[in-house]
Design an enzyme around this catalytic site. Sequence first.
Site, short mmCIF file in Angstrom:
data_model
loop_
_atom_site.label_atom_id
_atom_site.label_comp_id
_atom_site.label_asym_id
_atom_site.label_seq_id
_atom_site.Cartn_x
_atom_site.Cartn_y
_atom_site.Cartn_z
N ALA A 33 0.83 -1.21 0.00
CA ALA A 33 0.00 0.00 0.00
C ALA A 33 0.87 1.26 0.00
O ALA A 33 0.62 2.21 -0.76
CB ALA A 33 -0.92 0.00 1.21
N LYS A 90 -3.22 -14.33 -14.76
CA LYS A 90 -4.40 -14.89 -14.10
C LYS A 90 -5.64 -14.61 -14.95
O LYS A 90 -5.89 -13.47 -15.33
CB LYS A 90 -4.56 -14.23 -12.72
CG LYS A 90 -5.84 -14.62 -12.00
CD LYS A 90 -5.97 -13.95 -10.64
CE LYS A 90 -7.35 -14.19 -10.06
NZ LYS A 90 -7.57 -13.48 -8.79
N PRO A 132 -14.61 -16.56 -14.32
CA PRO A 132 -13.65 -16.00 -15.28
C PRO A 132 -13.68 -14.48 -15.31
O PRO A 132 -14.71 -13.86 -15.01
CB PRO A 132 -14.17 -16.55 -16.61
CG PRO A 132 -15.65 -16.61 -16.42
CD PRO A 132 -15.89 -16.90 -14.96
#
Lengths: 510, 343
Positions: free
Chosen positions: A17, A80, A98
């Site tokens: 972060a 991914k 998906p």
Amino acid sequence: MSGEAIRQVVIAGGGTAGWMTAAALSKFCQRAGIGVTLVESEAIGTVGVGEATIPPIGTFNQRLGIDEDEFVRATQATYKLGIEFVDWGAKGERYFHPFGTYGFDLEGIEFHHFWTRLKALGDKHGLDEYSLNALAAYGGKFIRPEPDHGPVVGKLAYAFHFDAALYAAFLRKLAEGWGSERVEGKIAAVERDGESGLVTALKLDGERRVEGDLFIDCTGFRALIAEGVYEAGFEDWSHWLPANRAVAIACERDGPPQPYTRSTARAAGWQWRIPLQHRTGNGHVYCDAHMNADEAEAILLENLEGAVLSSPNHLRFATGHRRSFWSGNCIAIGLSAGFLEPLESTSIHLIQSGIAKLVSLFPANRDAPVERDEYNRLMRDDFTHVRDFLILHYKATRQTGEPFWDYVREMEIPDSLARKMALLRGGGRFFKYDAELFDLTSWLAVAEGQGWGPEGYNPIVDALSDTNLSQSLANMRGLLAKTASALPSHEAFLARHANTSAAHGYPSPS
Amino acid sequence: MSGMSIMVVGPGLRACIVGALLARRCAQSGARVAILADPEPEHGADELLRPSFHRFHAEVGITAADLDRLGARPVTTTRVAGNGDAREMALPFAPFGLPRDGADFHQHWLRAKSIGSPHDIAAYSPSFWFAQFAGSMTCKQAEKLPIQTGFLVGAHAYTELLKARAAMLGATIAEPDTACSADLTFHCGEHEAPSQWEGTKITVSGPSRIPGTELQACLHAANRWFAFSAKPGGSSAEEREFNRLSGAEAERIADMEELLFAADPASNPREALRRKIDVFEACGRIPSEDYEVFAPQEWLAALLARGFYPARHDRLADALPQGELMDWLERLRRQLAPEGKAA
């Protein structure tokens, strides 16, 4: 400090972060003469959540001018295409959530209405067969869509799995190159203006002080400024998302890296599996009211697919968010802002979302009530939308017999979610709120995957004859299957574009 | 849907818009649509059809040539008369300039203004540029424009065209006093907004002071019913969602009306509008709500026209070096309005 105007931003805490924020602010604010200083201590570890991401991360990297291949190399990233859920609907079942979209709309009517009607006629083809992402993922395929690949390959949407610590280091290099200053030290105290109550400086161990006009709290679960100083309060959602512990561990890869995350339901929670180039990340998220830490660790260790590479790291968390993300002149970003279990890989996205809103609403002065209220409103909406989608995974389960699953299946859910589930179930209707992250594909994938899919469809679909309907959808399946089969393997793509060793055996960790 | 009967009643144009869309959507499903429209006066005022009507026209088979035969004229903005002495305002259908580096165009323009650019944002609006020629253009010519357009059309002639199209699509056109019953009835223009669905009756929203919004709301109501249910009585979830969205639509229209027509919109109590004004004045960002009727460029034009101006721009607009920013804006401006050339 220079009066009330913002000239110096101080970020408390590094990690993913902190360095994402530092990189973005130094990139976008340096022309306005705004300095960025990040204070962190090597003595304080980072949690390192968020190894899996969702597609908007690509936009964040693009905005920073990051070369994707360089990023993939530097962070040991893999691609991914979605998430496989195992045993969530019921034991022995699996489905794929998906990225991208299902099939092709016809005559202005969404694809899934046609699919629902065909299913009602007895057809057995699942939604996966209409998703290029799902077909490619299960085939171990990947390609980065380019404009000249055409509209079918263009449906492939992707994100990354990466090593969050390496990503932070990668961004640190960029941020420092763009003028961010890093100060090593532990924060001992926070100084405030006696009159306005605004934060003026961080006092570090020793006598050092780091002054600033705007402070970003990236101190993780401690929320050193947001909670420690401003007592922002916490909106607790643990009655809807009762998992409150996690144990994480890395193991060796046992084969080519699969281009998807896997989430497997366990007795009192679920287990993640995230394939990187150099290792596989694993974790077990559970509820301590139904399982103790030793049991959770044992279940995780029993279900690894490779040799253990690290000691188990146990974490505690509360699900929810700060009631005020931006208080005074401090904005909480990352775990200090809130936490939602990583079931849909939203941790890094929520950091990114906070940064994007901060850049857009970046205040001119230290006290900026309009920008603060708007930021808080938008972030509350972001957390709420993600929360509802996560609860869907639990509420829509058909598992019985385990107290944890019995509780989540029977629990009362927020009205906003109940409305969405009723519409989707009844006639396949979906309404997306403004700026809502997850779209129809996501809701449909999870709902259908867990047995809560549409029971009805738009009646206009009845205008198509049974034969034409069946043929149209068969054509779609054929086109998508043919396209998926022609894609290169994920492993080969990584080797070619990121110059990784993934295609040349499975490297041992350094 | 087969065998279902739908009746559409109300003022001619509004009922015919709803009826024609339903006739098209139901054409192959066996549902019957009857339109009982009140007559439109033959020499009534022109009505504005917003850009969303392009899709409607494509669906029901109305071409640009059909519109030209009616004497319709293409328009690129909504022109709104201000209250009292207030000047006329124009809300553009197409965005200003182009977004860049993740920042909306107007953020770059704001930055340029802050460093001395003399040009008004109108200089970067293709809608404003084409507006000066739209009056002399046919609808067919306007089809070739690279921007969104609407139409000004005579209500009587357009209503007759819709009736003819609806009849071709299988709808029954009947006199308004014909005795008739149906499984579902759309009552158009009978009441104040928002549209409401209760069992077998849908009331479609009422008048608005902003040209084009009422007709668009009729179109939206028919579309929404179709998207949520397409059967006489929806589930309670479907009815609630229809009514929730209709309510949100009415709220956004009311926000814009307040901004355009209120003597002092800055002091208004409407929460979403208050937020739009405050955030815009603070940093140039225009917050959006869950259901927006007007496009961002319409809000931007309205806010600027009512005298609201941001204190600063989005930091994302700082990414571009100053010289490059000014060159880019100048190129955009000249591409849009090459000196000495007409469109």
